[in-house]
Structures are given as C-alpha cells and as structure tokens.
Design a protein around this motif. Structure first.
Motif, PDB file in Angstrom:
ATOM      1  N   GLN A 100       0.814  -1.218   0.000  1.00  0.00           N
ATOM      2  CA  GLN A 100       0.000   0.000   0.000  1.00  0.00           C
ATOM      3  C   GLN A 100       0.853   1.277   0.000  1.00  0.00           C
ATOM      4  OE1 GLN A 100      -3.372   0.019   2.641  1.00  0.00           O
ATOM      5  NE2 GLN A 100      -4.073  -1.964   1.928  1.00  0.00           N
ATOM      6  N   LEU A 101       1.927   1.253  -0.764  1.00  0.00           N
ATOM      7  CA  LEU A 101       2.714   2.473  -0.964  1.00  0.00           C
ATOM      8  C   LEU A 101       2.013   3.358  -1.993  1.00  0.00           C
ATOM      9  CD1 LEU A 101       6.323   0.973  -1.200  1.00  0.00           C
ATOM     10  CD2 LEU A 101       5.172   1.900   0.820  1.00  0.00           C
ATOM     11  N   PHE A 102       2.219   4.671  -1.891  1.00  0.00           N
ATOM     12  CA  PHE A 102       1.677   5.592  -2.884  1.00  0.00           C
ATOM     13  C   PHE A 102       2.550   5.519  -4.139  1.00  0.00           C
ATOM     14  CE2 PHE A 102       0.418   7.690   1.164  1.00  0.00           C
ATOM     15  CZ  PHE A 102      -0.956   7.582   0.996  1.00  0.00           C
ATOM     16  N   GLU A 129       9.381  10.133   0.120  1.00  0.00           N
ATOM     17  CA  GLU A 129       8.098  10.834   0.228  1.00  0.00           C
ATOM     18  C   GLU A 129       7.036   9.935   0.856  1.00  0.00           C
ATOM     19  OE1 GLU A 129       8.539  13.919  -3.567  1.00  0.00           O
ATOM     20  OE2 GLU A 129       7.645  11.938  -3.852  1.00  0.00           O
ATOM     21  N   ASN A 130       7.067   8.657   0.531  1.00  0.00           N
ATOM     22  CA  ASN A 130       6.143   7.720   1.165  1.00  0.00           C
ATOM     23  C   ASN A 130       6.364   7.678   2.673  1.00  0.00           C
ATOM     24  OD1 ASN A 130       4.187   5.693  -0.308  1.00  0.00           O
ATOM     25  ND2 ASN A 130       5.829   6.131  -1.783  1.00  0.00           N
ATOM     26  N   ALA A 145       9.460   1.028   7.205  1.00  0.00           N
ATOM     27  CA  ALA A 145      10.021   2.338   7.545  1.00  0.00           C
ATOM     28  C   ALA A 145       8.912   3.381   7.658  1.00  0.00           C
ATOM     29  CB  ALA A 145      11.047   2.764   6.498  1.00  0.00           C
ATOM     30  N   ARG A 146       7.943   3.334   6.758  1.00  0.00           N
ATOM     31  CA  ARG A 146       6.822   4.278   6.818  1.00  0.00           C
ATOM     32  C   ARG A 146       6.044   4.122   8.112  1.00  0.00           C
ATOM     33  NH1 ARG A 146       2.185   3.822   2.341  1.00  0.00           N
ATOM     34  NH2 ARG A 146       1.999   1.811   3.375  1.00  0.00           N
ATOM     35  N   ALA A 147       5.823   2.882   8.537  1.00  0.00           N
ATOM     36  CA  ALA A 147       5.110   2.656   9.798  1.00  0.00           C
ATOM     37  C   ALA A 147       5.919   3.177  10.978  1.00  0.00           C
ATOM     38  CB  ALA A 147       4.822   1.163   9.968  1.00  0.00           C
ATOM     39  N   LEU A 148       7.228   2.954  10.963  1.00  0.00           N
ATOM     40  CA  LEU A 148       8.089   3.409  12.056  1.00  0.00           C
ATOM     41  C   LEU A 148       8.158   4.924  12.136  1.00  0.00           C
ATOM     42  CD1 LEU A 148      11.058   0.877  11.691  1.00  0.00           C
ATOM     43  CD2 LEU A 148       9.268   0.871  13.445  1.00  0.00           C
ATOM     44  N   ALA A 149       7.914   5.605  11.018  1.00  0.00           N
ATOM     45  CA  ALA A 149       7.989   7.066  10.995  1.00  0.00           C
ATOM     46  C   ALA A 149       6.950   7.722  11.891  1.00  0.00           C
ATOM     47  CB  ALA A 149       7.838   7.576   9.561  1.00  0.00           C
TER      48      ALA A 149
END
Length: 248
Positions: free
Chosen positions: A94-96, A103-104, A155-159
């Motif tokens: 589910q990345l953009f 940016e994601n 990484a996106r979740a950890l952000a």
C-alpha cells in the motif's frame, strides 16, 4: 500492565462467528505470533487492535486507550491516536505509487502529525538506513522488488513512532529470498525492543523470533504459550492438525 489487552472480544457477521470471546494480552517489548488456519480470525484481530474494525462485545485496551464495542461511540481523535501508536502493515505494501520512497515515509508525519518537512526527511532517511533502503530513497515503488517495497512499508510505519507494529502476513506475497530480507528487518526490530504482533504462516520464523504464539481457529484462541513450546510440543489436537498440514 500489558500494552494490549483483549477481554471476551467477539464479532459476528450475519450467522458467522468471526471472533468468539477472544482473551489475549501482549506485553511491552514482546513479539507475539498469531498462527492458525486461514479464516480463523487472525487479520480481523489485528484490525480490532488498530481500531480499523469495531467489535460487537467485550473490551479492548491498546496502550492507554480503551476501545469499547461498536455500540459505544468512540471519538475520532481516539481512533486516530490508536492507529498512530499501533501501526498496521499490510501484505500488499500500500505504498503511494506517485511518491518516491522518502516521500512515502515522510507523508504521514508531515500531514498527519505536523512535523516539518526537514525534520521528517532526516528521520525518514534514518529509518530507511535502518531497513537497508537509504540508497533507494529517490526511487518510485514501481522500481522496487517486493521485498524492498515491504521494507519501505516498515520504515513508513516506524515514521509515526508507534509503540507496536501489527504485521498482517507481510511476507506472504514474496518469494523465499525476499521473505528473508523482510524477516531480517523484523528480527532487528525485535532485538531493539519494539512490540510486534505478527500474523504469519512462516512457522520457522515464528518459532525462532516470537516470544509467544497464539493459535486461532474458527474465531477462538485454541492454544497459547511459548513459541517453541506450542510449535514443537502442542497440547491441543487442533494445533497439531494445523501444524501437520503446514509443516509438510
């Protein structure tokens, strides 16, 4: 006090029981693997913890937030806070597609939490280094392998600086080599003390990396205990039948 606690959580859709009086706790820093046959309620259980799915009966506490049954209204701000603290990672990434890797990773901190773009960028690069993807920061998702996409999703979740990661079959769509990349990242996060709740069919990884295992079948937890204890010497016949099938 456990970081997650479910007491008699139940969901029924029409005449079908999805979750049936599930009682479960997860301690801070623990890795819990949810295993069992398909359709047993594992993914629904993750979504209940995250607040994406409301339940019909019982009670659920996620960190300091109480989530009541669906008949009780919950403020949108509470649900948003729970979803930030308990980041859910999906098997389909589910990345953009129109955003680069960095940016994601920075999108939610900037637009949801109000973090400055400069600060979000620094944190994002640090997290990409943590999952071995800093060298692909300017790439688009279409240029990545499945394993790389899933590492970016982590990484996106950890952000969002979560207290726990909820991982829903995040290696199921990957070939064996790419699965290894993602499982290695999860192992590092576990050693770092992050709380992990994993829905997985990777029994070998669950045995090696999880502290505890809970076996779900037909909406019920049929057995729970230490990972090696449950997966190597199960007490329940339903657990033995499941393991006999997946270990062939």
């Amino acid at each position: 006090m456990p970081i997650i606690e479910l007491v008699d959580v139940s969901i029924r859709l029409g005449g079908r029981v999805v979750l049936d009086k599930v009682c479960l706790t997860v301690e801070k820093g623990e890795t819990l693997a949810l295993v069992g046959p398909s359709g047993g309620g594992k993914s629904t259980l993750l979504r209940c913890i995250n607040g994406l799915v409301r339940f019909d009966a019982g009670s659920l506490r996620a960190d300091n937030y109480e989530l009541p049954p669906v008949s009780v209204q919950v403020p949108t701000s509470t649900l948003r806070a729970v979803r930030e603290k308990f980041s859910l990672i999906f098997q389909d990434f589910q990345l953009f597609p129109h955003l680069t890797v960095i940016e994601n990773v920075t999108e939610a901190p900037v637009f949801v939490r109000g973090v400055s773009k400069g600060e979000a960028g620094k944190t994002g690069m640090r997290l990409l280094e943590r999952v071995g993807m800093a060298d692909r920061a300017s790439a688009f998702p279409r240029e990545l392998s499945g394993g790389q996409k899933q590492r970016v999703a982590i990484a996106r979740a950890l952000a969002m600086d979560p207290v726990a990661l909820l991982c829903d079959e995040i290696t199921s769509a990957l070939d064996p080599e790419l699965k290894g990349e993602v499982l290695d990242v999860l192992s590092v996060l576990r050693r770092d003390g992050l709380t992990l709740v994993l829905v997985t069919h990777e029994i070998g990884f669950a045995r090696r990396a999880a502290d505890r295992v809970a076996v779900l079948s037909e909406g019920r937890i049929v057995e729970t205990g230490g990972a090696r204890e449950v997966l190597e010497s199960p007490r329940e016949e339903r657990t033995r039948r499941f393991l006999d099938r997946v270990m062939v």
